[in-house]
Design an enzyme around this catalytic site. Structure first.
Site, PDB file in Angstrom:
ATOM      1  N   CYS A 198       2.026  10.561  -0.036  1.00 29.81           N
ATOM      2  CA  CYS A 198       0.324  10.550   0.020  1.00 29.81           C
ATOM      3  C   CYS A 198       0.035  11.725   0.975  1.00 29.81           C
ATOM      4  O   CYS A 198      -1.017  11.999   1.090  1.00 29.81           O
ATOM      5  CB  CYS A 198       0.001   9.250   1.294  1.00 29.81           C
ATOM      6  SG  CYS A 198       0.609   7.288   0.813  1.00 29.81           S
ATOM      7  N   ASN A 202      -5.055   2.081  -0.789  1.00 33.22           N
ATOM      8  CA  ASN A 202      -4.572   3.069  -0.307  1.00 33.22           C
ATOM      9  C   ASN A 202      -4.051   4.143  -1.902  1.00 33.22           C
ATOM     10  O   ASN A 202      -3.393   3.764  -3.054  1.00 33.22           O
ATOM     11  CB  ASN A 202      -3.399   2.979  -0.426  1.00 33.22           C
ATOM     12  CG  ASN A 202      -2.672   4.496   0.473  1.00 33.22           C
ATOM     13  OD1 ASN A 202      -2.695   5.108  -0.646  1.00 33.22           O
ATOM     14  ND2 ASN A 202      -1.001   3.895   0.699  1.00 33.22           N
ATOM     15  N   HIS A 250      -5.661  10.161   5.936  1.00 33.80           N
ATOM     16  CA  HIS A 250      -5.488   8.818   4.673  1.00 33.80           C
ATOM     17  C   HIS A 250      -5.913   7.873   4.770  1.00 33.80           C
ATOM     18  O   HIS A 250      -6.296   6.680   6.077  1.00 33.80           O
ATOM     19  CB  HIS A 250      -3.910   8.954   4.730  1.00 33.80           C
ATOM     20  CG  HIS A 250      -3.146   8.020   4.260  1.00 33.80           C
ATOM     21  ND1 HIS A 250      -3.626   8.394   2.707  1.00 33.80           N
ATOM     22  CD2 HIS A 250      -2.153   7.105   3.339  1.00 33.80           C
ATOM     23  CE1 HIS A 250      -3.264   7.913   2.002  1.00 33.80           C
ATOM     24  NE2 HIS A 250      -2.315   7.106   2.135  1.00 33.80           N
TER      25      HIS A 250
HETATM   26  N1  ACO Z   1      -1.660 -12.279   1.674  1.00 33.30           N
HETATM   27  C1  ACO Z   1      -0.703 -13.757   2.574  1.00 33.30           C
HETATM   28  N2  ACO Z   1      -0.153 -13.233   2.952  1.00 33.30           N
HETATM   29  C2  ACO Z   1       0.776 -12.028   3.160  1.00 33.30           C
HETATM   30  C3  ACO Z   1       0.278 -11.000   2.298  1.00 33.30           C
HETATM   31  C4  ACO Z   1      -0.657 -11.044   1.096  1.00 33.30           C
HETATM   32  N3  ACO Z   1      -0.910 -10.445  -0.229  1.00 33.30           N
HETATM   33  N4  ACO Z   1       1.451  -9.819   2.363  1.00 33.30           N
HETATM   34  C5  ACO Z   1       1.921 -10.415   3.238  1.00 33.30           C
HETATM   35  N5  ACO Z   1       1.383 -11.555   4.018  1.00 33.30           N
HETATM   36  C6  ACO Z   1       2.382 -12.643   4.944  1.00 33.30           C
HETATM   37  C7  ACO Z   1       3.534 -12.555   5.283  1.00 33.30           C
HETATM   38  O1  ACO Z   1       4.470 -12.440   4.373  1.00 33.30           O
HETATM   39  C8  ACO Z   1       3.929 -12.463   6.074  1.00 33.30           C
HETATM   40  O2  ACO Z   1       3.779 -13.792   6.456  1.00 33.30           O
HETATM   41  P1  ACO Z   1       4.783 -14.414   7.804  1.00 33.30           P
HETATM   42  O3  ACO Z   1       4.168 -14.602   9.278  1.00 33.30           O
HETATM   43  O4  ACO Z   1       4.388 -16.515   7.625  1.00 33.30           O
HETATM   44  O5  ACO Z   1       6.348 -13.988   7.245  1.00 33.30           O
HETATM   45  C9  ACO Z   1       2.617 -12.814   7.539  1.00 33.30           C
HETATM   46  O6  ACO Z   1       1.690 -12.631   6.189  1.00 33.30           O
HETATM   47  C10 ACO Z   1       2.450 -10.903   8.231  1.00 33.30           C
HETATM   48  O7  ACO Z   1       3.525  -9.860   6.766  1.00 33.30           O
HETATM   49  P2  ACO Z   1       2.716  -8.994   8.578  1.00 33.30           P
HETATM   50  O8  ACO Z   1       4.320  -7.826   6.698  1.00 33.30           O
HETATM   51  O9  ACO Z   1       3.643  -8.688   9.407  1.00 33.30           O
HETATM   52  O10 ACO Z   1       1.729  -8.371   8.130  1.00 33.30           O
HETATM   53  P3  ACO Z   1       0.791  -6.912   8.693  1.00 33.30           P
HETATM   54  O11 ACO Z   1      -0.047  -7.027   9.444  1.00 33.30           O
HETATM   55  O12 ACO Z   1       1.648  -5.962   9.588  1.00 33.30           O
HETATM   56  O13 ACO Z   1       0.437  -6.311   7.740  1.00 33.30           O
HETATM   57  C11 ACO Z   1       0.739  -4.521   5.711  1.00 33.30           C
HETATM   58  C12 ACO Z   1       1.277  -5.616   6.337  1.00 33.30           C
HETATM   59  C13 ACO Z   1      -1.015  -4.613   5.517  1.00 33.30           C
HETATM   60  C14 ACO Z   1       1.599  -3.942   4.779  1.00 33.30           C
HETATM   61  C15 ACO Z   1       0.768  -3.529   7.261  1.00 33.30           C
HETATM   62  O14 ACO Z   1       1.995  -3.335   7.618  1.00 33.30           O
HETATM   63  C16 ACO Z   1       0.576  -1.923   6.864  1.00 33.30           C
HETATM   64  O15 ACO Z   1      -0.393  -1.270   6.289  1.00 33.30           O
HETATM   65  N6  ACO Z   1       2.037  -1.105   6.941  1.00 33.30           N
HETATM   66  C17 ACO Z   1       1.573   0.454   6.183  1.00 33.30           C
HETATM   67  C18 ACO Z   1       1.214   0.657   4.478  1.00 33.30           C
HETATM   68  C19 ACO Z   1       1.204   1.681   4.805  1.00 33.30           C
HETATM   69  O16 ACO Z   1       0.227   2.635   5.000  1.00 33.30           O
HETATM   70  N7  ACO Z   1       1.902   2.661   3.937  1.00 33.30           N
HETATM   71  C20 ACO Z   1       1.170   3.982   3.025  1.00 33.30           C
HETATM   72  C21 ACO Z   1       2.214   4.812   3.097  1.00 33.30           C
HETATM   73  S1  ACO Z   1       2.002   4.311   0.715  1.00 33.30           S
HETATM   74  C22 ACO Z   1       3.027   5.388  -0.296  1.00 33.30           C
HETATM   75  O17 ACO Z   1       3.820   6.943   0.605  1.00 33.30           O
HETATM   76  C23 ACO Z   1       2.559   5.517  -1.719  1.00 33.30           C
END
Ligand code: ACO
Length: 325
Positions: free
Chosen positions: A110, A274, A244
């Site tokens: 990214c 993204n 980003h």
């Molecule tokens: N729909 C519903 N529930 C979901 C989903 C979904 N799509 N995805 C995960 N959940 C659930 C999980 O299973 C979890 O359930 P649990 O509490 O029963 O275990 C709950 O939602 C919370 O999950 P978290 O992973 O803690 O959610 P979080 O608030 O951290 O958000 C996210 C996750 C959006 C992925 C966040 O961590 C994030 O944005 N991370 C950064 C990712 C990123 O920016 N990547 C960029 C680089 S990409 C590259 O270089 C190619």
């Protein structure tokens, strides 16, 4: 002597995939995706290829800059996966637009667009080039696991391009890498060697979202602060931040950490998700065409991604891009 941005362009696929459509494919819902990420929809390639999109963005940027393909001295394409292993996507773009200059690819996930700007800066400093085309584009719908709800809701296809010319508008730039293939990785899927002794892995994105989140919030604030200071400026001097577009919560947290008003952060993650290295130039092009960028404005750009990589820079807006001379 460094560069000025003379023109911008973008390309996204036609097909709009909504959160509701995704909730028919994996166990998720519009509310979860909106509140956790800010994403409402994303574009997904159906009829288009990566080449179609890279060429379209390149042509738009050249037209916006008023530069002919024959005037280009270098093409850099930032992508995680070009159309072919070889030739490079840069070489494919060169042929398709009718340019004759050298062309190559850079892969910094990214952060690739900022890496490409940094590489281009070196060519300008050494006076090797007068015009450079950078195209940053990824086609993540090809390499995400459509059965994994924790990743497939986050990404989309598309990107942007810029044409650079000689100038003094790059005020500072910084790239970093923290080697880590545990929290974010996309393996190659196939190995044709009959002698290879290791098991093949599926060529899909593996990500520990929480770990990347923490890295990203810290990286955005640290990176932007560093390049603002290197440019001899303060946070108050920044007119726009083009971050980003990974997650609106990462952008909001970065604004708070930096003490830069949230209104100065350009956001289009709601429409595209993204798009990896395409994200920053796609946002820059939309800010440009929305008429938000005025001649002399100070713009901070910052990206983070697999590697783990970061890239940050401060530029002064040349004002050429909207009305090419
Ligand atoms: N729909 C519903 N529930 C979901 C989903 C979904 N799509 N995805 C995960 N959940 C659930 C999980 O299973 C979890 O359930 P649990 O509490 O029963 O275990 C709950 O939602 C919370 O999950 P978290 O992973 O803690 O959610 P979080 O608030 O951290 O958000 C996210 C996750 C959006 C992925 C966040 O961590 C994030 O944005 N991370 C950064 C990712 C990123 O920016 N990547 C960029 C680089 S990409 C590259 O270089 C190619």
């Amino acid at each position: 002597m460094s560069f000025s941005i003379l023109g911008t362009g973008k390309a996204v696929p036609e097909y709009v995939m909504t959160n509701d459509e995704l909730s028919g494919m994996v166990e998720t819902n519009d509310e979860w995706i909106r509140t956790r990420t800010g994403i409402q929809e994303r574009r997904i390639c159906k009829g288009e290829t990566l080449t179609d999109l890279t060429v379209r963005a390149a042509k738009e940027a050249l037209q916006n800059a008023g530069v002919e393909p024959s005037q280009l001295d270098l093409i850099i394409c930032s992508t995680m996966r070009g159309e072919n292993v070889t030739p490079s996507q840069g070489a494919v773009i060169q042929k398709e637009i009718g340019a004759t200059c050298a062309a190559f690819d850079v892969n910094a996930a990214c952060s690739g667009f900022i890496y490409a700007l940094d590489i281009a800066d070196g060519y300008f400093v050494r006076k090797r080039v007068r015009y450079v085309l950078i195209v940053s584009m990824d086609n993540l719908s090809n390499i995400i696991d459509w059965k994994d709800r924790s990743t497939c809701v986050l990404f989309g296809d598309g990107g942007g391009a810029v044409v650079l010319g000689e100038g003094d508008d790059l005020l500072s730039i910084d790239i970093t890498t923290e080697g880590n293939d545990q929290v974010l990785r996309i393996p190659h899927g196939s190995n044709s060697s009959p002698f290879y002794e290791h098991e093949e892995e599926r060529a899909v994105l593996h990500m520990a979202g929480n770990e990347v989140y923490k890295f990203a919030v810290n990286a955005m604030a640290t990176g932007i602060k560093k390049v603002i200071a290197q440019a001899g400026l303060t946070e108050d001097d920044v007119d726009h931040v083009i971050p980003h577009q990974a997650n609106i919560r990462i952008i909001n947290a970065s604004a708070k950490n930096l003490g830069i008003p949230r209104e100065k952060f350009f956001c289009n993650v709601n429409h595209y998700g993204n798009t990896s290295s395409g994200s920053v130039p796609l946002a820059l092009d939309e800010a440009n065409h929305a008429g938000l960028l005025k001649k002399g404005d100070i713009i901070a750009m910052c990206a983070f991604g697999a590697g783990l990589t970061t890239g940050s820079c401060v530029i002064r807006w040349s004002g050429n891009a909207k009305d090419p001379v």
